[in-house]
Design an enzyme around this catalytic site. Structure first.
Site, mmCIF file in Angstrom:
data_model
loop_
_atom_site.group_PDB
_atom_site.id
_atom_site.type_symbol
_atom_site.label_atom_id
_atom_site.label_comp_id
_atom_site.label_asym_id
_atom_site.label_seq_id
_atom_site.Cartn_x
_atom_site.Cartn_y
_atom_site.Cartn_z
ATOM 1 N N GLU A 156 -6.407 -60.272 -2.431
ATOM 2 C CA GLU A 156 -5.304 -59.593 -3.101
ATOM 3 C C GLU A 156 -5.586 -58.095 -3.279
ATOM 4 O OE1 GLU A 156 -2.666 -61.159 -3.457
ATOM 5 O OE2 GLU A 156 -1.435 -59.874 -4.727
ATOM 6 N N ASP A 157 -6.817 -57.742 -3.610
ATOM 7 C CA ASP A 157 -7.085 -56.353 -4.012
ATOM 8 C C ASP A 157 -7.821 -55.511 -2.983
ATOM 9 O OD1 ASP A 157 -5.878 -56.963 -6.381
ATOM 10 O OD2 ASP A 157 -7.739 -57.378 -7.464
#
Ligand code: MN
Length: 710
Positions: A80-81
């Site tokens: 996600e990051d």
């Protein structure tokens, strides 16, 4: 950080040793990978982002999870990051770790909106269903726990939302999985955040009584310990205050004033065997008066989350105290729940009894009892119970539940039948997908509609819900009926014209209604529909309408009559309502008849097609319009000597005529003969006749004919 890795590894070394030495290396590798991926990123608190995945991994070590779960915890935010792909993770860490990270990432993307009681239960089921591997849920719980521990750094709105979700979803989920340790902490953190005043109040009051309580607790522990020792039962006894949120619930839900909540402290008696539990209970009941209605036997009948214990409330000088009696194994499960299954080595497993009441995963019980290693346990935990169901969302976040295999069409009809009946396309997560695509849990589905879009018969193949099926069938039947009505009317009109009658003058509404009654139909529409789908022949309608003495036609013999019908033009029938029969493949110029098919209009057959022999009732006169447009597919068969280059010569002749060869097939029944079958696209009979004549002149060709299939 190096020191931290060391503590993490040493904490888990012992407990992973049983599973395999590679596990520790895998965790060290994941630690390194995640640390580098998050480099330069900061949390809201200002500390390096990597602290978060590290703490998540620590919680997982505390829960005695295995290395894929701990690796998953370290890596849970890199997709996600940090833009790392799931494929990369799979290459680096194998499919299990990749699956865990993928699952945690997906769970994070679903926005939880406040759902009603019923829906939040479904939401919990959905989370479990999406996480085929229970480790996904456990890593997600650890992630949530650390986020709650550091919630002070979030914005107000974010904090409320996160706490609400924690209280409604994640704490109950932890409870369902039997992980009491995580559940109570999540409860209290969310409680503190959502109801700070009440939290402060209760915490203060609990604190005020601390001295008194602590000395009392110690005194009781000593007394219980002493009488058990006298009874020869080896036991560990301790007492601890109940968690704040459960006290708050007692006050608000049950209306008990704080001062009357005497059993703020729970006493726990841990013994070696289930038999010792009963022995200890007997000794305690012999010493204190107990409240019979508060006695509970979760030993024989465990709770659905596997919890086992004996509960009793004794009166000590007018003051009630709750005592829980269980074995060390049972205590472990009470604290860790599902997670308790990872650390066990063979022979060190909880009794199968402790699992056989794991009701919400009924059906998996047998597999679970057979568990040989943690890997197998995970397999058996796969949500087979849930595989039958999928959970999808509207663009507004409303949840819909379907059976596995449901498609956007089911979804559209679940929204509203008008949406279903006008579905033109569907989007999943914003991209157009085929209407027949199976939906999966977590999909956000949007249906595009258009007033011109309508169901097709194909849809019936792709729907799983009976609601969609019923609506589609209903619509198709209504549609067929309407088409039959139209066709029936035109067939009657054509029949009348073929007898030189004026349909407009004859077919007044009263006449039609009279005809319907005479031919045993309740309504004109039903009557016309039956003509349109071939139940009643237009000839019969004509004979009913016009008495014999008024008919000015000569008697004709059947064969001739047939021919005569072909000569009559069937006008008013649109091209869309006709199609060319595949069996005889007639082309313009051929003698043809129309064959009325139920609900499907008129099929054009060659007059001599064996398929329709004897079906006079359904046959209608029809003829080609004078200006044929487009091409028609037909087939010829050519028998020749098997000579070199014959095929080339034949193809040249056909090409010169302007026709197109769609398909060619050669068979050689004997060494001197070749049989060619050509599928051709021609414009007319005239063109085909010229081709046949030209082919007959090609050297070596013995015979050319139209092919008729029966
Ligand atoms: Mn996270």
């Amino acid at each position: 950080m190096e020191a931290r890795l060391d503590t993490l590894l040493s904490d888990m070394r012992e407990h992973l040793a049983a599973i395999g030495p590679d596990e520790v290396d895998a965790v060290a590798k994941a630690f390194d990978f995640a640390q580098r991926a998050h480099v330069g990123q900061l949390r809201r608190s200002g500390c390096p982002y990597f602290v978060h995945p590290f703490e998540v991994a620590r919680i997982l070590v505390d829960l005695r999870m295995d290395s894929p779960a701990i690796c998953g915890g370290l890596l849970h935010d890199v997709v996600e990051d940090c833009g790392v792909t799931v494929e990369e993770l799979e290459k680096e860490f194998g499919p299990i770790v990749a699956h865990v990270v993928d699952g945690v990432t997906k769970l994070g993307r679903i926005e939880y909106l406040r759902l009603d009681e019923h829906q939040s239960e479904n939401y919990r089921k959905m989370v479990l269903a999406m996480a085929r591997d229970v480790r996904v849920v456990i890593v997600k719980l650890a992630d949530r726990l650390h986020n709650m521990q550091t919630i002070d750094y979030m914005s107000d709105a974010q904090r409320r939302r996160t706490a609400q979700e924690t209280l409604e979803i994640y704490a109950p989920l932890a409870h369902r999985l039997g992980i009491a340790r995580v559940r109570t902490e999540l409860d209290d953190l969310a409680f503190k955040c959502l109801f700070p005043e009440a939290y402060k109040d209760i915490a203060q009051r609990v604190h005020d009584k601390r001295r008194e309580r602590e000395s009392y607790t110690q005194e009781m522990v000593d007394r219980i310990q002493a009488i058990l020792r006298d009874g020869n039962v080896a036991a560990r006894v301790f007492g601890r205050p109940k968690h704040l949120y459960s006290i708050y619930r007692k006050i608000t839900v049950r209306g008990v004033p704080f001062d009357h909540i005497y059993d703020l402290i729970g006493f726990r008696v841990l013994v070696d065997t289930p038999a010792d539990c009963w022995l200890a209970l007997g000794i305690i009941h012999g010493h204190w008066v107990h409240m019979p209605d508060r006695f509970k036997d979760y030993l024989t009948v465990p709770k659905t989350n596997m919890y086992q214990s004996l509960h009793t409330t004794i009166m000590d000088g007018g003051r009630p105290a709750e005592v829980q009696i269980r074995t060390h194994d049972m205590h472990r499960i009470a604290e860790l729940g599902v997670a308790a299954h990872w650390g066990y080595k063979d022979g060190d497993r909880p009794s199968s009894r402790s699992i056989d009441r794991f009701a919400w995963l009924r059906g998996l019980v047998e597999q679970i009892q057979e568990v040989r290693n943690p890997q197998e346990f995970i397999q058996s935990m796969r949500g087979e119970l849930f595989e039958e169901e999928i959970f999808v969302f509207t663009p507004k976040g409303q949840m819909k539940i379907f059976r596995k295999g449901a498609t956007p069409i089911d979804f559209a009809f679940a929204i509203h039948s008008d949406v279903g009946l006008h579905t033109s396309a569907a989007k999943v997560h914003g991209s157009i997908v085929p209407l027949k695509q199976e939906l999966s849990s977590g999909d956000q589905v949007e249906i595009l509609t258009s007033p011109d879009a309508h169901p097709s018969r194909d849809w019936l193949k792709y729907v799983k819900t009976s609601r969609a099926r019923t609506k589609i069938n209903h619509w198709l039947r209504a549609q067929e009926f309407e088409q039959s009505v139209q066709l029936g009317r035109r067939l009657i009109e054509a029949e009348l014209r073929s007898h030189r009658r004026n349909p407009r003058a004859l077919l007044k509404p009263a006449v039609l209604s009279d005809l319907a009654t005479r031919l045993n139909h309740k309504t004109v529409e039903e009557f016309l529909a039956d003509v349109g789908n071939g139940q009643i022949s237009p000839q019969r309608v004509y004979h009913t309408l016009v008495p014999p003495e008024e008919r000015q036609e000569e008697a004709v013999e059947p064969a001739k009559r047939h021919r005569q019908m072909v000569d009559a033009r069937l006008d008013g029938i649109s091209e869309a309502e006709t199609r060319i029969a595949k069996c005889c493949q007639p082309i313009p110029g051929d003698d043809v008849v129309g064959y009325v098919t139920r609900g499907r209009g008129v099929t054009i057959h060659a007059l001599d097609c064996p398929r329709i022999a004897g079906e006079f009732q359904r046959i209608q006169p029809i003829e080609w319009s004078s200006t044929g447009k487009g091409t028609y597919r037909t087939a010829i068969v050519l028998e020749s000597n098997d000579r070199v280059a014959l095929l080339r010569d034949v193809a040249e002749v056909i090409a010169a005529s302007g026709a197109n060869i769609f398909n060619a097939k050669v068979t050689t029944p004997d060494e001197f003969t070749a049989v060619h079958e050509f599928s051709l696209d021609v414009t007319s009979r005239d063109q085909l006749d010229k081709i046949v004549a030209a082919l007959a002149r090609v050297r070596g060709v013995r015979k050319v004919s139209r092919r008729h299939q029966g």
